[in-house]
Write an enzyme that holds these catalytic residues in place. Structure first.
Site, PDB file in Angstrom:
ATOM      1  CG  ASN A 179      -0.325  -0.065   2.498  1.00  0.00           C
ATOM      2  OD1 ASN A 179       0.770  -0.611   2.640  1.00  0.00           O
ATOM      3  ND2 ASN A 179      -0.971   0.500   3.492  1.00  0.00           N
ATOM      4  CD  GLU A 202       4.044  -1.727  13.552  1.00  0.00           C
ATOM      5  OE1 GLU A 202       2.882  -1.307  13.705  1.00  0.00           O
ATOM      6  OE2 GLU A 202       4.949  -1.536  14.370  1.00  0.00           O
ATOM      7  CB  CYS A 243      -2.721  -0.029   8.202  1.00  0.00           C
ATOM      8  SG  CYS A 243      -1.289   1.015   8.506  1.00  0.00           S
ATOM      9  CD  GLU A 285       8.429  -1.772  12.696  1.00  0.00           C
ATOM     10  OE1 GLU A 285       8.120  -1.053  11.739  1.00  0.00           O
ATOM     11  OE2 GLU A 285       8.800  -2.953  12.569  1.00  0.00           O
TER      12      GLU A 285
HETATM   13  P1  NDP Z   1      -0.025  -9.402   3.235  1.00  0.00           P
HETATM   14  O1  NDP Z   1      -0.028  -9.849   4.648  1.00  0.00           O
HETATM   15  O2  NDP Z   1      -0.693 -10.232   2.225  1.00  0.00           O
HETATM   16  O3  NDP Z   1       1.464  -9.226   2.713  1.00  0.00           O
HETATM   17  C1  NDP Z   1       2.436  -8.418   3.358  1.00  0.00           C
HETATM   18  C2  NDP Z   1       3.815  -8.904   2.969  1.00  0.00           C
HETATM   19  O4  NDP Z   1       3.999 -10.224   3.501  1.00  0.00           O
HETATM   20  C3  NDP Z   1       4.003  -9.033   1.464  1.00  0.00           C
HETATM   21  O5  NDP Z   1       5.343  -8.736   1.142  1.00  0.00           O
HETATM   22  C4  NDP Z   1       3.692 -10.501   1.228  1.00  0.00           C
HETATM   23  O6  NDP Z   1       4.241 -10.971   0.043  1.00  0.00           O
HETATM   24  C5  NDP Z   1       4.342 -11.112   2.459  1.00  0.00           C
HETATM   25  N1  NDP Z   1       3.886 -12.451   2.814  1.00  0.00           N
HETATM   26  C6  NDP Z   1       2.715 -13.064   2.521  1.00  0.00           C
HETATM   27  N2  NDP Z   1       2.709 -14.343   3.008  1.00  0.00           N
HETATM   28  C7  NDP Z   1       3.904 -14.529   3.634  1.00  0.00           C
HETATM   29  C8  NDP Z   1       4.510 -15.630   4.321  1.00  0.00           C
HETATM   30  N3  NDP Z   1       3.919 -16.810   4.450  1.00  0.00           N
HETATM   31  N4  NDP Z   1       5.739 -15.455   4.837  1.00  0.00           N
HETATM   32  C9  NDP Z   1       6.382 -14.282   4.714  1.00  0.00           C
HETATM   33  N5  NDP Z   1       5.881 -13.207   4.055  1.00  0.00           N
HETATM   34  C10 NDP Z   1       4.649 -13.320   3.524  1.00  0.00           C
HETATM   35  O7  NDP Z   1      -0.588  -7.917   3.248  1.00  0.00           O
HETATM   36  P2  NDP Z   1      -0.844  -6.982   1.998  1.00  0.00           P
HETATM   37  O8  NDP Z   1       0.407  -6.840   1.183  1.00  0.00           O
HETATM   38  O9  NDP Z   1      -2.089  -7.438   1.348  1.00  0.00           O
HETATM   39  O10 NDP Z   1      -1.042  -5.575   2.723  1.00  0.00           O
HETATM   40  C11 NDP Z   1      -2.231  -5.152   3.242  1.00  0.00           C
HETATM   41  C12 NDP Z   1      -2.301  -5.378   4.737  1.00  0.00           C
HETATM   42  O11 NDP Z   1      -1.227  -4.704   5.391  1.00  0.00           O
HETATM   43  C13 NDP Z   1      -3.556  -4.818   5.336  1.00  0.00           C
HETATM   44  O12 NDP Z   1      -4.122  -5.736   6.229  1.00  0.00           O
HETATM   45  C14 NDP Z   1      -3.064  -3.604   6.110  1.00  0.00           C
HETATM   46  O13 NDP Z   1      -3.861  -3.227   7.172  1.00  0.00           O
HETATM   47  C15 NDP Z   1      -1.724  -4.037   6.535  1.00  0.00           C
HETATM   48  N6  NDP Z   1      -0.903  -2.867   6.840  1.00  0.00           N
HETATM   49  C16 NDP Z   1      -0.576  -2.617   8.152  1.00  0.00           C
HETATM   50  C17 NDP Z   1       0.136  -1.491   8.486  1.00  0.00           C
HETATM   51  C18 NDP Z   1       0.549  -1.218   9.902  1.00  0.00           C
HETATM   52  O14 NDP Z   1       1.476  -0.447  10.088  1.00  0.00           O
HETATM   53  N7  NDP Z   1      -0.093  -1.788  10.908  1.00  0.00           N
HETATM   54  C19 NDP Z   1       0.536  -0.514   7.466  1.00  0.00           C
HETATM   55  C20 NDP Z   1       0.146  -0.896   6.129  1.00  0.00           C
HETATM   56  C21 NDP Z   1      -0.555  -2.036   5.840  1.00  0.00           C
HETATM   57  P3  NDP Z   1       3.392 -10.888  -1.337  1.00  0.00           P
HETATM   58  O15 NDP Z   1       2.598  -9.652  -1.359  1.00  0.00           O
HETATM   59  O16 NDP Z   1       4.444 -10.839  -2.330  1.00  0.00           O
HETATM   60  O17 NDP Z   1       2.578 -12.122  -1.366  1.00  0.00           O
END
Ligand code: NDP
Length: 482
Positions: free
Chosen positions: A152, A250, A284, A462
């Protein structure tokens, strides 16, 4: 192909060992415009070995030198503001104006901030009075750490992890989301130009379930800083726990935006448009649940909907676009599903609710900004994270009632209050279950403050010295003297 992304390992750009590639989509038109490595365990191992061999020297590099290099990276990002913003906008679908004013400047700030913070980071000492002893705490880098970030705010969140990790003397294996790999790819060259020693930062691209999985289950990657969805965070915690890795998670949010009648109405209305729809609602911290005090509910509803209807959905590269494209087709479909669920749950769609076609870009992932009046706080669209340009609104009677409704979700990332009553501000800030509370503002960030959530929004903090604490191991040394 011009847009072929490569892994960045030991200061070099490398093809994936298995020659497997993934398509990279442009969300503004739904077309494939490049390819990115689908890295395997072997690539992650190469990245790990490179990080491991750089660690001894980097961890002994003076703070002044580390700080100097981080500042150069920051300047390198600033000098490429336009190119990075264009790449981010194309990869993610976000308006170019947002990438230029928020994403890329913040990535530069992340490096600048931690370049300075590391020179001010101190540890404690405790004199054991009457026992002729003194204890002090060494804050040592952990070794090789993993940083995994979502799509995002791609470069913004990627650098939010990498900058403190390397400032603290660690070496990094990092993975951006495979949906938005472009600016992370460009960062490698910026780091080389800034003189970051080879192997301090290694970037591997690929799917979460393969590349990400290889990072989290690597036995010698000792800490994982992860930002992403709650389900992924739970999976990472389950995988990492038996290896006793240090974790910072996070995760998602479903943040309340609570509006009292005594607020500064115009400022509230202006900010509520942003907190609802900035970055297509894919932040988020967006205030996706709006609660409005009964006495101003009807007025707010009319004014808000009228303003939302004026938002311009358009191609991300156009300067006057307020709302660009959603990041991917599956994500667009997920958000549309939630709009259907709202209808089934007797929600009223006050505006929006439909996919939009933008002229000349018919296959882009565009969605109207959507406001749903919900019949109660329990319904799914009021409880589950949608992460798109969709907000719910409902009225409330008393402070106690809205507090209960605000806290009755599994998440606890942030909350926003609009009120001019100082006593209420304090009462509610104390009781709201969230890691961050904004009063009469939204998304005002000071990088020194702790950042993170409670409940299903994550574990750990963080930001500022919290990040430097996460990326170091405290060791107590006790000296007895005569
Ligand atoms: P995901 O959890 O799908 O993915 C986040 C990252 O984790 C990506 O790089 C993804 O790879 C990777 N990932 C997925 N599965 C695994 C695994 N088994 N092991 C290790 N890494 C893995 O989230 P999104 O990318 O869809 O992002 C949206 C989410 O992030 C929302 O829920 C949002 O709320 C949250 N978010 C939270 C924030 C915070 O600070 N609290 C800030 C911004 C977003 P890939 O995409 O390549 O599959």
């Amino acid at each position: 192909m011009a847009n072929t992304i490569k892994n960045y390992i030991n200061g070099q750009y490398e093809n994936p060992i298995n020659s497997n590639w993934l398509d990279n989509y442009d969300p503004s038109n739904g077309e494939i415009y490049g390819k990115t490595p689908n890295s395997s365990k072997e690539d992650v191992e190469q990245a790990y070995l490179s990080a491991q061999s750089a660690f001894e020297q980097w961890s002994q590099t003076t703070l002044e030198e580390r700080s100097r290099i981080l500042l150069k990276i920051s300047e390198g990002i600033e000098s490429q503001l336009d190119a990075l913003a264009e790449a981010e906008s194309k990869d993610n679908g976000k308006p170019i104006s947002l990438a230029k004013s928020i994403d890329i400047p913040r990535a530069a700030s992340n490096f600048r901030f931690f370049a300075n913070a590391i020179t001010q980071f101190a540890s404690e000492s405790h004199e054991s009075v009457g026992q002729n002893a003194i204890n002090f705490t060494l804050r040592q880098p952990i070794g090789v750490v993993g940083c995994i970030s979502p799509w995002n705010l791609p470069l913004y969140l990627f650098t939010w992890k990498i900058a403190p990790a390397i400032a603290a003397g660690n070496c990094v294996v990092a993975k951006p989301s495979e949906v938005t790999p472009m600016t992370a790819y460009m960062l490698g060259e910026i780091c080389n130009k800034a003189g970051l020693p080879k192997g301090v930062l290694n970037i591997v691209h690929g799917l979460g379930t393969t590349t990400g999985q290889a990072i989290i289950e690597h036995p010698n990657i000792k800490a994982i800083s992860f930002t992403g969805g709650t389900a992924t965070g739970a999976h990472i915690a389950r995988t990492a726990a038996p290896m006793f890795k240090k974790l910072s998670l996070e995760l998602g949010g479903k943040n309340p935006n609570i509006i009292f009648a005594d607020c500064d109405y115009d400022a509230m209305l202006r900010n509520t448009i942003h907190s609802s729809f900035a970055n297509q609602g894919q932040i988020c911290l967006c205030g996706s649940r709006i609660f409005v005090e009964k006495s101003i509910y009807e007025k707010f509803k009319n004014d808000f909907v009228e303003k939302v209807k004026q938002l311009k959905v358009g191609h991300p590269a156009k300067a006057d676009t307020d709302i660009g494209a959603l990041v991917s087709k599956p994500h667009l479909e997920k958000v549309l599903d939630y709009i259907n669920i709202a209808k089934q749950e007797n929600g009223t769609i006050l505006c929006g609710g439909n996919r939009i076609t933008v002229n000349g870009h018919e296959n882009g992932y565009y969605l109207e900004p959507t406001v749903i009046e919900v019949p109660n706080e329990h319904c799914r669209v009021n409880q589950e994270e949608i992460f798109g340009p969709v907000v719910t609104i409902m009225p409330f009677g008393t402070e106690d009632e809205v507090l209960q409704m605000a806290n009755k979700v599994k998440y606890g990332l942030s909350a926003t209050l609009w009120t001019n009553d100082l006593n209420r501000t304090m009462r509610m800030s104390n009781q709201i279950q969230a890691g961050i509370v904004w009063i009469n503002t939204w998304l005002m960030r000071d990088l020194r403050t702790p950042f993170g959530g409670v409940k299903a929004s994550g574990v750990g903090r963080e930001g500022g010295f919290e990040a430097l604490r996460f990326f170091t191991e405290p060791k107590n040394v006790c000296i007895k003297f005569k």
